[in-house]
Design a protein around this motif. Structure first.
Motif, PDB file in Angstrom:
ATOM      1  N   TYR A  10       0.854  -1.176   0.000  1.00 28.62           N
ATOM      2  CA  TYR A  10       0.000   0.000   0.000  1.00 28.62           C
ATOM      3  C   TYR A  10       0.896   1.234   0.000  1.00 28.62           C
ATOM      4  O   TYR A  10       1.460   1.604   1.017  1.00 28.62           O
ATOM      5  CB  TYR A  10      -0.965  -0.032   1.195  1.00 28.62           C
ATOM      6  CG  TYR A  10      -1.937  -1.173   1.030  1.00 28.62           C
ATOM      7  CD1 TYR A  10      -3.120  -0.986   0.321  1.00 28.62           C
ATOM      8  CD2 TYR A  10      -1.617  -2.444   1.477  1.00 28.62           C
ATOM      9  CE1 TYR A  10      -3.973  -2.046   0.093  1.00 28.62           C
ATOM     10  CE2 TYR A  10      -2.472  -3.519   1.237  1.00 28.62           C
ATOM     11  CZ  TYR A  10      -3.648  -3.302   0.548  1.00 28.62           C
ATOM     12  OH  TYR A  10      -4.478  -4.355   0.294  1.00 28.62           O
ATOM     13  N   LEU A  11       1.076   1.763  -1.190  1.00 23.32           N
ATOM     14  CA  LEU A  11       1.996   2.887  -1.372  1.00 23.32           C
ATOM     15  C   LEU A  11       1.213   4.176  -1.519  1.00 23.32           C
ATOM     16  O   LEU A  11       0.136   4.201  -2.113  1.00 23.32           O
ATOM     17  CB  LEU A  11       2.837   2.674  -2.633  1.00 23.32           C
ATOM     18  CG  LEU A  11       3.676   1.399  -2.690  1.00 23.32           C
ATOM     19  CD1 LEU A  11       4.284   1.236  -4.082  1.00 23.32           C
ATOM     20  CD2 LEU A  11       4.770   1.431  -1.626  1.00 23.32           C
ATOM     21  N   ILE A  12       1.771   5.244  -0.963  1.00 26.31           N
ATOM     22  CA  ILE A  12       1.195   6.574  -1.152  1.00 26.31           C
ATOM     23  C   ILE A  12       2.226   7.396  -1.906  1.00 26.31           C
ATOM     24  O   ILE A  12       3.407   7.381  -1.566  1.00 26.31           O
ATOM     25  CB  ILE A  12       0.863   7.251   0.196  1.00 26.31           C
ATOM     26  CG1 ILE A  12      -0.256   6.484   0.897  1.00 26.31           C
ATOM     27  CG2 ILE A  12       0.467   8.715  -0.010  1.00 26.31           C
ATOM     28  CD1 ILE A  12      -0.535   6.967   2.311  1.00 26.31           C
ATOM     29  N   LEU A  13       1.760   8.088  -2.942  1.00 26.62           N
ATOM     30  CA  LEU A  13       2.635   8.930  -3.729  1.00 26.62           C
ATOM     31  C   LEU A  13       2.284  10.383  -3.430  1.00 26.62           C
ATOM     32  O   LEU A  13       1.149  10.811  -3.634  1.00 26.62           O
ATOM     33  CB  LEU A  13       2.406   8.594  -5.207  1.00 26.62           C
ATOM     34  CG  LEU A  13       3.489   8.865  -6.220  1.00 26.62           C
ATOM     35  CD1 LEU A  13       4.845   8.358  -5.760  1.00 26.62           C
ATOM     36  CD2 LEU A  13       3.114   8.232  -7.548  1.00 26.62           C
ATOM     37  N   LEU A  14       3.272  11.122  -2.926  1.00 22.41           N
ATOM     38  CA  LEU A  14       3.071  12.547  -2.655  1.00 22.41           C
ATOM     39  C   LEU A  14       3.874  13.363  -3.661  1.00 22.41           C
ATOM     40  O   LEU A  14       4.962  12.962  -4.063  1.00 22.41           O
ATOM     41  CB  LEU A  14       3.552  12.911  -1.245  1.00 22.41           C
ATOM     42  CG  LEU A  14       2.838  12.349  -0.029  1.00 22.41           C
ATOM     43  CD1 LEU A  14       3.513  12.865   1.240  1.00 22.41           C
ATOM     44  CD2 LEU A  14       1.373  12.734  -0.053  1.00 22.41           C
ATOM     45  N   GLY A  15       3.345  14.505  -4.002  1.00 28.25           N
ATOM     46  CA  GLY A  15       4.059  15.384  -4.926  1.00 28.25           C
ATOM     47  C   GLY A  15       3.105  16.431  -5.453  1.00 28.25           C
ATOM     48  O   GLY A  15       1.977  16.112  -5.806  1.00 28.25           O
ATOM     49  N   GLY A  16       3.550  17.644  -5.482  1.00 27.90           N
ATOM     50  CA  GLY A  16       2.687  18.746  -5.890  1.00 27.90           C
ATOM     51  C   GLY A  16       2.578  18.880  -7.396  1.00 27.90           C
ATOM     52  O   GLY A  16       3.032  18.009  -8.133  1.00 27.90           O
ATOM     53  N   PRO A  17       1.977  19.971  -7.846  1.00 24.48           N
ATOM     54  CA  PRO A  17       1.861  20.223  -9.279  1.00 24.48           C
ATOM     55  C   PRO A  17       3.244  20.197  -9.934  1.00 24.48           C
ATOM     56  O   PRO A  17       4.180  20.779  -9.403  1.00 24.48           O
ATOM     57  CB  PRO A  17       1.269  21.633  -9.346  1.00 24.48           C
ATOM     58  CG  PRO A  17       0.713  21.928  -7.997  1.00 24.48           C
ATOM     59  CD  PRO A  17       1.440  21.059  -7.017  1.00 24.48           C
ATOM     60  N   GLY A  18       3.357  19.472 -11.031  1.00 22.33           N
ATOM     61  CA  GLY A  18       4.613  19.460 -11.783  1.00 22.33           C
ATOM     62  C   GLY A  18       5.667  18.504 -11.262  1.00 22.33           C
ATOM     63  O   GLY A  18       6.749  18.394 -11.824  1.00 22.33           O
ATOM     64  N   ALA A  19       5.351  17.768 -10.184  1.00 23.80           N
ATOM     65  CA  ALA A  19       6.355  16.872  -9.591  1.00 23.80           C
ATOM     66  C   ALA A  19       6.483  15.552 -10.344  1.00 23.80           C
ATOM     67  O   ALA A  19       7.404  14.786 -10.093  1.00 23.80           O
ATOM     68  CB  ALA A  19       6.034  16.612  -8.121  1.00 23.80           C
TER      69      ALA A  19
END
Ligand SMILES: [Zn+2]
Length: 227
Positions: A10-19
Motif C-alpha cells: 500500500y503505497l502513497i505517492l506525494l508530490g505537488g503540481p509538476g512533480a
C-alpha cells in the motif's frame, strides 16, 4: 516482478503540481502490477455513474463545499476492496490531510493491512516553476508545447497548424507560485505525520523521468525488499 514472495503493498505517492506524480505513478503501477488509484478519477467515476456516494459528493461540490472526509474515504475503501487491489495499490491524491491519513490507517488496520511506504517526490520550487510555466497550447488544434521540453520550431507558433500559441491562466508564473505554496503548506503536516512513523521516503523529483523511476524502484528494493 522478480520477487515471487506474497507481498501486498500500500503505497502513497506525494508530490505537488509538476512533480511528475502521474507519470511515476503509472510507471510504478505497471512495474508492480497493482492499480494506481487517483482520488480525482474516483470522484469523476462515482459522479458519472451516479452511485449513492457520487450523488452525495456532487451535492457538496454543487454548493461549493469540500466533500467530507467520510465520503472520500468510503470511495477509496470501496475501491481498495475490489479484487484487483488484493496485492495492494498506489494511492495518488489521497490522503490529503492528517485526519484522512488517520482514517485510512484505521480502515486498513480493520483489514489487517497497513501503509507500506510513502514516496514523496520533492522538486525545488525553481524547477517546478520552469516546468509549469513553460507550457503553451494551440487553441485551434489542441497541440501542446513546452519552451524547454518540447519547443515549437518557431516560438509562439503551432508546428501543426501555424496558429498562435497561448498560455493557460493556470500556467502563468504568479498563479503557479501560488498553487505551489498552497500545496506545500497543505501537505507539510501530512509529511510530518508519515515521517514520525518512519514511512516517509523522499525522492529527488527534480531529476529526469528515468532517474526518478530508478530511485523509486531502488526505494522499493531497499525499504521493502520488493522488485
Ligand atoms: Zn495548432
Amino acid at each position: 516482478m522478480s520477487n515471487q514472495g506474497m507481498w501486498s503493498l500500500y503505497l502513497i505517492l506525494l508530490g505537488g503540481p509538476g512533480a511528475g506524480k502521474g507519470t511515476q505513478g503509472q510507471m510504478l503501477s505497471t512495474y508492480l502490477g497493482i492499480p494506481r488509484i487517483s482520488s480525482g478519477d474516483l470522484f469523476r467515476e462515482h459522479i458519472h455513474s451516479r452511485t449513492d456516494l457520487g450523488r452525495l459528493a456532487q451535492s457538496f461540490i454543487e454548493q461549493g463545499a469540500l466533500v467530507p472526509d467520510d465520503i472520500t474515504i468510503s470511495m477509496v475503501m470501496d475501491r481498495l476492496d475490489r479484487p484487483d487491489c488484493r496485492r495492494g495499490t498506489i494511492l495518488d491524491g489521497f490522503p490529503r490531510t492528517v485526519p484522512q491519513a488517520e482514517a485510512l490507517d484505521d480502515e486498513l488496520r480493520r483489514r489487517a493491512k497497513q501503509i507500506s511506504l510513502v514516496l514523496d517526490l520533492q522538486v525545488a520550487f525553481q524547477i517546478l516553476i520552469e516546468r509549469l510555466t513553460g507550457r503553451w497550447l494551440c487553441r485551434v488544434c489542441g497541440a501542446s508545447f513546452h519552451t524547454k521540453l518540447r519547443p515549437p520550431a518557431m516560438a509562439g507558433i503551432c508546428d501543426f497548424c501555424g496558429n498562435t500559441l497561448f498560455q493557460r491562466e493556470d500556467d502563468h508564473p504568479e498563479t503557479v507560485v501560488q498553487r505551489l505554496e498552497v500545496y506545500s503548506h497543505q501537505t507539510e503536516p501530512l509529511r510530518q505525520f508519515y515521517a514520525q512513523v518512519g514511512l516517509l521516503h523522499v525522492v529527488d523529483g527534480g531529476q529526469s523521468v528515468e532517474e526518478v523511476q530508478r530511485d523509486l524502484i531502488q526505494a522499493l528494493k531497499t525499504r521493502l525488499g520488493v522488485g
